[in-house]
Write an enzyme that holds these catalytic residues in place. Structure first.
Site, PDB file in Angstrom:
ATOM      1  N   ASN A   9       0.852  -1.227  -0.008  1.00 24.07           N
ATOM      2  CA  ASN A   9      -0.106   0.010  -0.038  1.00 24.07           C
ATOM      3  C   ASN A   9       1.018   1.154  -0.002  1.00 24.07           C
ATOM      4  O   ASN A   9       1.534   1.504   0.943  1.00 24.07           O
ATOM      5  CB  ASN A   9      -0.845  -0.025   1.092  1.00 24.07           C
ATOM      6  CG  ASN A   9      -1.707   1.309   1.415  1.00 24.07           C
ATOM      7  OD1 ASN A   9      -1.845   2.176   0.575  1.00 24.07           O
ATOM      8  ND2 ASN A   9      -2.259   1.522   2.514  1.00 24.07           N
ATOM      9  N   TRP A  10       0.954   1.796  -1.163  1.00 24.55           N
ATOM     10  CA  TRP A  10       1.901   3.011  -1.324  1.00 24.55           C
ATOM     11  C   TRP A  10       1.446   4.080  -0.782  1.00 24.55           C
ATOM     12  O   TRP A  10       2.035   5.250  -0.583  1.00 24.55           O
ATOM     13  CB  TRP A  10       2.171   3.191  -2.708  1.00 24.55           C
ATOM     14  CG  TRP A  10       3.206   2.206  -3.415  1.00 24.55           C
ATOM     15  CD1 TRP A  10       3.621   1.322  -2.695  1.00 24.55           C
ATOM     16  CD2 TRP A  10       3.557   2.180  -4.807  1.00 24.55           C
ATOM     17  NE1 TRP A  10       4.480   0.630  -3.800  1.00 24.55           N
ATOM     18  CE2 TRP A  10       4.380   1.177  -4.647  1.00 24.55           C
ATOM     19  CE3 TRP A  10       3.225   2.894  -6.068  1.00 24.55           C
ATOM     20  CZ2 TRP A  10       4.852   0.629  -6.050  1.00 24.55           C
ATOM     21  CZ3 TRP A  10       3.744   2.563  -7.201  1.00 24.55           C
ATOM     22  CH2 TRP A  10       4.732   1.282  -7.020  1.00 24.55           C
ATOM     23  N   LYS A  11      -0.041   4.363  -0.332  1.00 20.88           N
ATOM     24  CA  LYS A  11      -0.653   5.405   0.050  1.00 20.88           C
ATOM     25  C   LYS A  11      -0.431   6.497  -0.712  1.00 20.88           C
ATOM     26  O   LYS A  11      -0.267   6.473  -1.820  1.00 20.88           O
ATOM     27  CB  LYS A  11       0.184   5.712   1.564  1.00 20.88           C
ATOM     28  CG  LYS A  11      -0.102   4.431   2.546  1.00 20.88           C
ATOM     29  CD  LYS A  11       0.258   4.616   3.936  1.00 20.88           C
ATOM     30  CE  LYS A  11       0.133   3.097   4.681  1.00 20.88           C
ATOM     31  NZ  LYS A  11       0.184   3.309   6.379  1.00 20.88           N
ATOM     32  N   HIS A  94      -9.393   1.383   5.401  1.00 16.81           N
ATOM     33  CA  HIS A  94      -7.892   1.715   6.117  1.00 16.81           C
ATOM     34  C   HIS A  94      -8.216   2.517   7.156  1.00 16.81           C
ATOM     35  O   HIS A  94      -8.732   3.438   6.891  1.00 16.81           O
ATOM     36  CB  HIS A  94      -6.978   2.154   4.900  1.00 16.81           C
ATOM     37  CG  HIS A  94      -5.361   2.018   5.634  1.00 16.81           C
ATOM     38  ND1 HIS A  94      -5.031   3.063   6.306  1.00 16.81           N
ATOM     39  CD2 HIS A  94      -4.445   1.274   5.236  1.00 16.81           C
ATOM     40  CE1 HIS A  94      -3.865   2.530   6.336  1.00 16.81           C
ATOM     41  NE2 HIS A  94      -3.387   1.517   6.180  1.00 16.81           N
ATOM     42  N   GLU A  96      -6.319   4.886   8.045  1.00 18.21           N
ATOM     43  CA  GLU A  96      -5.809   6.402   7.931  1.00 18.21           C
ATOM     44  C   GLU A  96      -7.459   6.835   7.082  1.00 18.21           C
ATOM     45  O   GLU A  96      -7.669   7.786   7.294  1.00 18.21           O
ATOM     46  CB  GLU A  96      -4.716   6.386   6.815  1.00 18.21           C
ATOM     47  CG  GLU A  96      -3.622   6.417   7.504  1.00 18.21           C
ATOM     48  CD  GLU A  96      -2.289   5.664   6.572  1.00 18.21           C
ATOM     49  OE1 GLU A  96      -2.495   5.656   5.490  1.00 18.21           O
ATOM     50  OE2 GLU A  96      -1.657   4.978   7.359  1.00 18.21           O
ATOM     51  N   GLU A 166      -4.898  -4.673  10.827  1.00 18.74           N
ATOM     52  CA  GLU A 166      -3.803  -3.465  10.923  1.00 18.74           C
ATOM     53  C   GLU A 166      -4.009  -2.997  12.256  1.00 18.74           C
ATOM     54  O   GLU A 166      -4.954  -2.122  12.514  1.00 18.74           O
ATOM     55  CB  GLU A 166      -3.990  -2.596   9.703  1.00 18.74           C
ATOM     56  CG  GLU A 166      -3.789  -3.160   8.454  1.00 18.74           C
ATOM     57  CD  GLU A 166      -3.059  -2.346   7.440  1.00 18.74           C
ATOM     58  OE1 GLU A 166      -2.092  -2.507   6.898  1.00 18.74           O
ATOM     59  OE2 GLU A 166      -3.722  -0.998   7.403  1.00 18.74           O
ATOM     60  N   GLY A 172       3.421   2.495  10.715  1.00 18.26           N
ATOM     61  CA  GLY A 172       4.222   3.553  10.398  1.00 18.26           C
ATOM     62  C   GLY A 172       5.014   3.715  11.700  1.00 18.26           C
ATOM     63  O   GLY A 172       5.841   4.747  11.846  1.00 18.26           O
ATOM     64  N   SER A 211       4.077  -2.039  10.231  1.00 18.11           N
ATOM     65  CA  SER A 211       5.565  -2.052  10.146  1.00 18.11           C
ATOM     66  C   SER A 211       6.052  -3.659   9.833  1.00 18.11           C
ATOM     67  O   SER A 211       7.218  -3.985  10.503  1.00 18.11           O
ATOM     68  CB  SER A 211       5.854  -1.770  11.532  1.00 18.11           C
ATOM     69  OG  SER A 211       5.579  -0.592  11.866  1.00 18.11           O
ATOM     70  N   GLY A 232       3.129  -1.104   4.221  1.00 13.07           N
ATOM     71  CA  GLY A 232       3.198   0.261   3.742  1.00 13.07           C
ATOM     72  C   GLY A 232       4.417   0.930   3.496  1.00 13.07           C
ATOM     73  O   GLY A 232       5.329   0.391   2.407  1.00 13.07           O
ATOM     74  N   GLY A 233       5.135   1.288   4.503  1.00 15.69           N
ATOM     75  CA  GLY A 233       6.744   1.904   4.374  1.00 15.69           C
ATOM     76  C   GLY A 233       7.714   1.083   3.516  1.00 15.69           C
ATOM     77  O   GLY A 233       8.337   1.508   2.729  1.00 15.69           O
TER      78      GLY A 233
HETATM   79  P1  13P Z   1       3.477   0.455   7.634  1.00 18.06           P
HETATM   80  O1  13P Z   1       3.831  -0.978   6.900  1.00 18.06           O
HETATM   81  O2  13P Z   1       4.369   1.604   7.069  1.00 18.06           O
HETATM   82  O3  13P Z   1       3.509   0.304   9.121  1.00 18.06           O
HETATM   83  O4  13P Z   1       1.814   0.694   7.115  1.00 18.06           O
HETATM   84  C1  13P Z   1       1.102  -0.515   7.367  1.00 18.06           C
HETATM   85  C2  13P Z   1       0.028   0.070   6.454  1.00 18.06           C
HETATM   86  O5  13P Z   1      -0.860   0.900   6.780  1.00 18.06           O
HETATM   87  C3  13P Z   1      -0.631  -0.667   5.248  1.00 18.06           C
HETATM   88  O6  13P Z   1      -1.717  -0.254   4.831  1.00 18.06           O
END
Ligand code: 13P
Length: 252
Positions: A9-11, A94, A96, A166, A172, A211, A232-233
């Site tokens: 997930n590149w956000k 998600h 967010e 999640e 993050g 993470s 994510g990251g």
């Molecule tokens: P991180 O891997 O950066 O913690 O993000 C997880 C995430 O929100 C994937 O949707």
């Protein structure tokens, strides 16, 4: 056996050019992978990433969707539009989106229905905040979110879904749930799915997200109920994302 699914997930990261370069590089690193690989770029890069991924083992997903097919909904993008540009998956709910954009359990359910109706696969996100975890409410929260997301669905469709657990406090932050903790919550989510849709719970794939990196992927993914990762990251660099895919291949 459920096939592991590793989704990035590149956000709100990467221009079209960066996204295409990444996709080509990743494709060369993950040829022949035994797990399913998915990239979820921003809307603007979906079409180009889908084109770059053609003929590779990389599938494409969106990060959100609106539930109506078309109409006066400025700024929104519909399921048929996502299907047209080559999406196979759509992330829904998600944390967010829930935190910053008023996503609710009800809108998640509408989006899940729209995505299924157009032949794509929702990746439904659930998870508790730190406050909820400390108050001992983790199970209650994931139950409510899961039940609401699946409300009214044909049980026959539930088996094809992907759910991502999640924990919000692990996103993050560099703070990962322990493999045992993640396994326990994910097993609980599978029990909730079983109450709703019977044996479809055996085929629904439930990812862990928060993470995830190459160093902790194998331990998380070797848990019996964890069927993949939503990353994510660590999905923003081809090396680290390919590293996670490589680690998961050892487990599959
Ligand atoms: P991180 O891997 O950066 O913690 O993000 C997880 C995430 O929100 C994937 O949707």
């Amino acid at each position: 056996m459920r096939k592991l699914i590793i989704a990035g997930n590149w956000k709100m990261h990467k221009t079209v050019q960066e996204a295409v370069e990444f996709t080509k590089e990743l494709a060369s690193k993950v040829t022949g992978a035994s797990v399913e690989v998915v990239l979820c770029p921003p809307f603007t890069a979906l079409h180009a990433v889908a084109e770059a991924a053609e003929g590779t083992n990389i599938a494409v997903g969106a990060q959100d969707v609106y539930w109506e097919d078309k109409g006066a909904f400025t700024g929104e993008v519909s399921a048929p539009m996502l299907k047209e540009v080559g999406c196979r998956y759509v992330i829904i709910g998600h944390s967010e989106r829930r935190q910053y954009f008023n996503e609710t359990d009800e809108t998640v359910n509408k989006k899940v229905n729209a995505v299924l109706q157009h032949g794509m696969i929702p990746i439904i996100c659930v998870g508790e905040t730190l406050e909820q975890r400390e108050a001992g409410k983790t199970e209650q929260v994931v139950r409510t979110q899961t039940e609401a997301a699946l409300k009214g669905l044909d049980p026959g469709l539930v088996g094809g879904l992907v759910i991502a657990y999640e924990p919000v406090w692990a996103i993050g932050t560099g703070r990962t749930a322990s493999a045992e903790d993640a396994q326990n919550v994910i097993r609980y989510i599978r029990c909730v799915v079983r109450e709703i849709a019977g044996d479809s719970a055996d085929t629904v794939r439930i990812q862990y997200g928060g993470s995830v990196k190459p160093e902790n992927a194998a331990e998380l993914l070797s848990q019996p109920d964890i069927d993949g990762a939503l990353v994510g990251g660590a999905s923003l660099q081809p090396d680290s994302f390919a590293g996670i895919i490589k680690e998961s291949g050892k487990v599959q």
